[in-house]
Design a protein around this motif. Structure first.
Motif, PDB file in Angstrom:
ATOM      1  N   LEU A  55      90.688  39.287  57.488  1.00 25.36           N
ATOM      2  CA  LEU A  55      90.178  40.581  57.047  1.00 25.36           C
ATOM      3  C   LEU A  55      91.269  41.643  57.082  1.00 25.36           C
ATOM      4  O   LEU A  55      91.380  42.470  56.156  1.00 25.36           O
ATOM      5  N   GLN A  56      92.103  41.628  58.120  1.00 28.54           N
ATOM      6  CA  GLN A  56      93.220  42.567  58.172  1.00 28.54           C
ATOM      7  C   GLN A  56      94.242  42.280  57.073  1.00 28.54           C
ATOM      8  O   GLN A  56      94.811  43.198  56.483  1.00 28.54           O
ATOM      9  N   LYS A  57      94.474  41.000  56.810  1.00 30.32           N
ATOM     10  CA  LYS A  57      95.392  40.639  55.720  1.00 30.32           C
ATOM     11  C   LYS A  57      94.852  41.114  54.384  1.00 30.32           C
ATOM     12  O   LYS A  57      95.607  41.606  53.532  1.00 30.32           O
ATOM     13  N   TYR A  58      93.547  40.979  54.180  1.00 33.02           N
ATOM     14  CA  TYR A  58      92.929  41.467  52.947  1.00 33.02           C
ATOM     15  C   TYR A  58      93.089  42.978  52.812  1.00 33.02           C
ATOM     16  O   TYR A  58      93.297  43.500  51.714  1.00 33.02           O
ATOM     17  N   SER A  59      93.008  43.699  53.941  1.00 31.10           N
ATOM     18  CA  SER A  59      93.195  45.149  53.902  1.00 31.10           C
ATOM     19  C   SER A  59      94.604  45.512  53.448  1.00 31.10           C
ATOM     20  O   SER A  59      94.790  46.412  52.623  1.00 31.10           O
ATOM     21  N   HIS A  60      95.620  44.803  53.969  1.00 34.26           N
ATOM     22  CA  HIS A  60      97.007  45.068  53.555  1.00 34.26           C
ATOM     23  C   HIS A  60      97.205  44.754  52.076  1.00 34.26           C
ATOM     24  O   HIS A  60      97.857  45.522  51.349  1.00 34.26           O
ATOM     25  N   ILE A  61      96.665  43.636  51.617  1.00 39.64           N
ATOM     26  CA  ILE A  61      96.842  43.245  50.211  1.00 39.64           C
ATOM     27  C   ILE A  61      96.142  44.235  49.285  1.00 39.64           C
ATOM     28  O   ILE A  61      96.657  44.595  48.222  1.00 39.64           O
ATOM     29  N   SER A  66      96.876  48.698  45.092  1.00 40.53           N
ATOM     30  CA  SER A  66      96.211  49.887  44.567  1.00 40.53           C
ATOM     31  C   SER A  66      97.109  51.111  44.753  1.00 40.53           C
ATOM     32  O   SER A  66      98.188  51.026  45.344  1.00 40.53           O
ATOM     33  N   LYS A  67      96.640  52.224  44.241  1.00 42.65           N
ATOM     34  CA  LYS A  67      97.388  53.472  44.352  1.00 42.65           C
ATOM     35  C   LYS A  67      96.889  54.320  45.523  1.00 42.65           C
ATOM     36  O   LYS A  67      97.121  55.526  45.555  1.00 42.65           O
ATOM     37  N   ASP A  68      96.213  53.671  46.458  1.00 43.00           N
ATOM     38  CA  ASP A  68      95.693  54.396  47.614  1.00 43.00           C
ATOM     39  C   ASP A  68      96.843  54.780  48.540  1.00 43.00           C
ATOM     40  O   ASP A  68      97.558  53.911  49.047  1.00 43.00           O
ATOM     41  N   PRO A  69      97.068  56.062  48.783  1.00 39.76           N
ATOM     42  CA  PRO A  69      98.207  56.479  49.620  1.00 39.76           C
ATOM     43  C   PRO A  69      97.948  56.338  51.123  1.00 39.76           C
ATOM     44  O   PRO A  69      98.847  56.608  51.923  1.00 39.76           O
ATOM     45  N   ARG A  70      96.752  55.937  51.521  1.00 35.90           N
ATOM     46  CA  ARG A  70      96.428  55.857  52.940  1.00 35.90           C
ATOM     47  C   ARG A  70      97.203  54.736  53.623  1.00 35.90           C
ATOM     48  O   ARG A  70      97.548  53.730  53.006  1.00 35.90           O
ATOM     49  N   ALA A  71      97.445  54.918  54.908  1.00 34.43           N
ATOM     50  CA  ALA A  71      98.043  53.853  55.706  1.00 34.43           C
ATOM     51  C   ALA A  71      96.965  52.824  56.058  1.00 34.43           C
ATOM     52  O   ALA A  71      95.766  53.096  55.980  1.00 34.43           O
ATOM     53  N   TYR A  72      97.420  51.623  56.454  1.00 36.65           N
ATOM     54  CA  TYR A  72      96.463  50.544  56.714  1.00 36.65           C
ATOM     55  C   TYR A  72      95.537  50.856  57.883  1.00 36.65           C
ATOM     56  O   TYR A  72      94.370  50.450  57.890  1.00 36.65           O
ATOM     57  N   PHE A  73      96.043  51.610  58.884  1.00 40.05           N
ATOM     58  CA  PHE A  73      95.215  51.902  60.042  1.00 40.05           C
ATOM     59  C   PHE A  73      94.214  53.020  59.784  1.00 40.05           C
ATOM     60  O   PHE A  73      93.475  53.413  60.692  1.00 40.05           O
ATOM     61  N   ARG A  74      94.159  53.525  58.575  1.00 44.15           N
ATOM     62  CA  ARG A  74      93.168  54.531  58.212  1.00 44.15           C
ATOM     63  C   ARG A  74      92.041  53.949  57.370  1.00 44.15           C
ATOM     64  O   ARG A  74      91.215  54.704  56.833  1.00 44.15           O
ATOM     65  N   THR A  77      88.321  48.605  56.777  1.00 43.68           N
ATOM     66  CA  THR A  77      88.473  47.152  56.784  1.00 43.68           C
ATOM     67  C   THR A  77      89.417  46.701  57.883  1.00 43.68           C
ATOM     68  O   THR A  77      89.138  45.723  58.599  1.00 43.68           O
ATOM     69  N   TRP A  78      90.522  47.410  58.044  1.00 49.97           N
ATOM     70  CA  TRP A  78      91.484  47.021  59.077  1.00 49.97           C
ATOM     71  C   TRP A  78      90.897  47.211  60.467  1.00 49.97           C
ATOM     72  O   TRP A  78      91.085  46.381  61.352  1.00 49.97           O
ATOM     73  N   TRP A  79      90.189  48.298  60.690  1.00 49.03           N
ATOM     74  CA  TRP A  79      89.578  48.538  61.996  1.00 49.03           C
ATOM     75  C   TRP A  79      88.465  47.537  62.288  1.00 49.03           C
ATOM     76  O   TRP A  79      88.271  47.120  63.437  1.00 49.03           O
ATOM     77  N   SER A  80      87.731  47.131  61.258  1.00 52.03           N
ATOM     78  CA  SER A  80      86.723  46.090  61.459  1.00 52.03           C
ATOM     79  C   SER A  80      87.374  44.777  61.877  1.00 52.03           C
ATOM     80  O   SER A  80      86.869  44.078  62.774  1.00 52.03           O
TER      81      SER A  80
END
Length: 408
Positions: A55-61, A66-74, A77-80
């Protein structure tokens, strides 16, 4: 009179005998329930941890594509994935308090099986049925073997149960089998570390043997810490004993150094090789440590030990087949324009740069079927000035590139 008392005596002795016989099956049933609880906790923990990592790997991919400027820890999906990872590790940690060490350690094959199944389910490429079966036949066979091996491990696992009190752990710690095992392990570890650091022997077997030796001590201390916490929860406080904090410090230190060597191995070798070889070496070392420290196989018959060893071998083979079928990453090869390299004047014909065919199915940096595109999107050509001979003794550059201005 004696004849009349004999039946009554037999009637009085019958319930006592029945009660005495019923004690042993109750104890065996209770031990089997503890083994089952520990095995289910370990299987659940490894399964949840595998889902969390994917699930964390899917969040990074997803963020990278995408053009989402957010960091992965925001991202949620990553927090889940992080929360599920903590839940899985807590379940695996708790399993050591219920079941023997030699039973819990091989069950880490569940994470490999779960990762393989998740990878097959969420594969993005479209395969024909024949190609799909040919591509994943080794994964299917490996998953089946790993499941069979796990069943044999749970069924024929060691049945030694002992309360993890400070007194029992101290007695095991100073026993001569474990002291001899520790002496051999320290000598082997120092030799491997010498060849790895001083002789630059960066072989995967050497690095993963260092990880396995450290991991064997990690699981020994994890079982001691988890068992003492469980005994404390049941009413007998063990957290005030110095041996608890000694085991806690050893657990943290060996886990940190183990992660360091694993990080070094991941920089040199493929993750599939690390997964298969590391699982085999770490499981073997951990079972040996559990057999010498906690005496897991004490009192077990030969048949159960042989079937347990067979389950380990089948699980080893299953993990090897699963990891062998993983795709190896293809390194990216950037395109280098040949007309930008010095001394390549033969790439030009009468001062006009030779460009690839724009209507080909594969083009080097040119767009496909772009006859109708504006001029600004067409490949730029650099006008070439032929070599000009200067006066004697003065060397002129072989060619000169003029700046090319694009039409707005």
């Amino acid at each position: 009179m004696e004849g009349g008392n004999s039946p009554s005596l037999q009637l009085q002795q019958l319930p006592l005998a029945t009660a005495a016989v019923s004690v042993q099956p109750h104890t065996d049933s209770f031990s089997y329930k503890e083994n089952l609880i520990g095995a289910l906790l370990a299987i659940f923990g490894h399964l949840v941890s595998s889902i969390a990592l994917n699930l964390q790997k899917y969040s990074h991919i997803r963020l990278a594509g995408s053009k989402d400027p957010r960091a992965y820890f925001r991202t949620k999906t990553w927090w889940s994935g992080l929360l599920l990872l903590l839940l899985g590790e807590l379940a695996v940690f708790s399993s050591y308090a219920f079941a023997p060490l030699s039973l819990i350690v091989p069950l880490s094959a569940v994470s490999v099986v779960a990762s393989a199944i998740i990878g097959i389910i969420f594969v993005k490429e479209k395969w024909k049925p024949k190609e799909f079966l040919r591509r994943y036949v080794l994964s299917f066979v490996g998953c089946g073997l790993a499941v069979v091996g796990t069943y044999l491990l749970v069924t024929f696992g060691p049945n030694s149960h002992e309360k993890m009190t400070a007194e029992n752990i101290t007695r095991h710690l100073v026993s001569w089998p474990f002291l001899l095992y520790m002496l051999v392990e320290i000598i082997v570890f120092c030799l491997l570390l010498y060849f790895y650091k001083e002789r630059n022997a960066n072989y995967i077997v050497i690095i993963l043997l260092l990880v396995a030796l450290l991991g064997s001590m990690t699981v020994v201390t994890v079982k001691a810490v988890a068992g003492m916490i469980l005994v404390s929860i049941q009413g007998t406080l063990q957290l005030d004993s110095p041996i608890f904090y000694i085991m806690l410090v050893c657990m943290a230190a060996t886990a940190i150094y183990q992660a360091t060597f694993l990080a070094q191995a991941s920089q040199l070798y493929d993750s599939a090789q690390i997964s298969s070889i590391g699982y085999i070496l770490s499981t073997t070392a951990a079972i040996s440590a559990g057999a010498t420290f906690y005496l897991d196989f004490m009192g077990e018959d030969v048949l159960h030990i042989c079937m347990f060893a067979l389950g380990c071998l089948i699980a080893f083979l299953g993990v090897f087949l699963i990891t062998r079928n993983r795709k190896k990453p293809v390194p990216f090869e950037p395109y280098i324009s040949m007309d930008a390299m010095p001394g390549m004047q033969n790439m030009h014909d009468k001062g006009i740069a030779v460009q690839p065919d724009l209507k080909a199915s594969f083009s080097y940096g040119a767009l496909e079927n772009n006859d109708s595109m504006p001029e600004i999107y067409t490949p730029a050509t650099l006008p070439i000035v032929q070599e000009q001979h200067g006066p004697k003794g003065v060397s002129a550059p072989p060619y000169r590139v003029l700046e090319h201005s694009k039409k707005e």
